[in-house]
Design an enzyme around this catalytic site. Structure first.
Site: not given
Ligand SMILES: *Cc1c(COP(=O)(O)O)cnc(C)c1O
Length: 335
Positions: A56, A267, A293
């Site tokens: 991010k 999720y 993730y």
């Molecule tokens: C937000 C996030 C993602 C996904 O990215 P997007 O741009 O929202 O698709 C992947 N991995 C982590 C650790 C994240 O925080």
């Protein structure tokens, strides 16, 4: 896109430096050996530098640049209680002397752990919204802040508007230069895809800066954002992002590869696949993935090897998008 044109466009976009770039690219030799191929590289966006890192930061450099350019004094965003995006936004706000309001799903837990603990350390104000974990109440809270005389800037869910995604168009150029320096061609780029900005930016970035690899998003969230399936969301965002940067290119459904066989029980629910992928990478490489993730995305990559969609002749780059602070609140499922 020519370097000149790219530089001119970059100067037009708002930007506030927040992280350390380029992030490293490393070779996962022991993991590659353990699996008997393909060759696996990793792009370390868990090391973007701000507040324990994560993808991010690339989006926030542009979004916070925009907020500052508009004279805003408060960032407002939202997500799940253990949102990495919210933690990085809270840190960015602190680093720039801005206020931060986070709209989080669930209820206040008795003890703040992981990302939530960090949100509080960065001085963010939390608004709990029960079953709504996708920032549904962000507009309402922004309106309230305005009525209180503040100048809020809404950072979209996951930072995934066209401006945030443009951060990943840039990232694709960063990667291209690193791969050139390494003299390395990749066949696949694999990463966790959720709100779609990372994937949209990388799809546009590949078209703008060149590359003949597949951009493979591993879907990690069954529910998607709103009613829109992830594939359609990424396609729409890719078009909007290209338009924003003045890159004349149309995208079609063929450009968007999303694999959704790793959604598990939903999720943030850690199952065997995530646990095993996290352990495998930790034990072979000393690198930490996260339970929500990157653990799931790595399980997706392992699945692609098992199904022979990836073979020993391929070279895969796994984009590590961060998230390790969420390991600790999931201690019971991981140990
Ligand atoms: C937000 C996030 C993602 C996904 O990215 P997007 O741009 O929202 O698709 C992947 N991995 C982590 C650790 C994240 O925080």
């Amino acid at each position: 896109m020519s370097e000149d044109k790219w530089d001119r466009y970059c100067q037009r976009l708002p930007r506030r430096a927040l992280g350390f770039f380029p992030t490293p690219v490393m070779e996962l030799r022991r993991l590659t050996d353990r699996l008997g191929g393909p060759r696996i590289l990793m792009k370390r966006d868990d090391l973007t530098g701000l507040a324990l890192g994560g993808n991010k930061v690339r989006k926030l450099e542009l979004l916070v640049g925009d907020a500052l350019g508009q004279g805003c004094d408060t960032l407002v965003t939202g997500g799940a209680a253990q949102s990495n995006h919210c933690r990085q936004t809270a840190a960015a706000a602190a680093a720039c002397g801005l206020g931060c309001h986070l709209v989080l799903g669930g209820e206040a837990p008795p003890v703040a752990e992981g990302n939530l603990l960090l949100d509080l350390l960065f001085g963010a104000q939390i608004h709990w919204t029960g079953p709504l974990r996708k920032g549904e109440k962000i507009p309402e809270i922004a309106t309230r802040l305005k009525a209180d005389g503040l100048r809020p800037y809404v950072v979209p869910y996951g930072g995934s508007g066209p401006l945030g995604a443009a951060g990943f168009v840039d990232a694709a150029r960063e990667l291209r230069m690193q791969l050139e320096a390494l003299g390395c061609d990749i066949s696949h780029l694999v990463f966790a895809s959720s709100s779609g900005g990372t994937q949209a930016g990388l799809v546009v970035g590949k078209a703008a800066h060149g590359g003949s690899f597949d951009v493979v998003g591993i879907g990690i969230d069954k529910e998607g954002v709103g009613e829109e399936p992830l594939r359609e969301r990424v396609l729409r965002l890719a078009g909007e992002t290209a338009r924003l940067i003045g890159f004349d290119c149309a995208f079609s459904a063929r450009d968007i590869i999303v694999r959704e066989e790793c959604l598990g029980s939903g999720y943030g629910v850690v199952g065997d696949a995530e646990r095993e992928a996290i352990r495998l990478v930790a034990e072979t490489e000393g690198v930490l993935l996260d339970p929500v993730y990157t653990g799931r995305a790595m399980a997706g990559l392992l699945g692609m090897i098992e199904s022979r969609d990836l073979t020993a002749d391929d070279t895969v780059l796994f984009w590590h998008t961060g998230g390790a602070p969420a390991l600790f609140p999931h201690a019971r499922e991981l140990a």
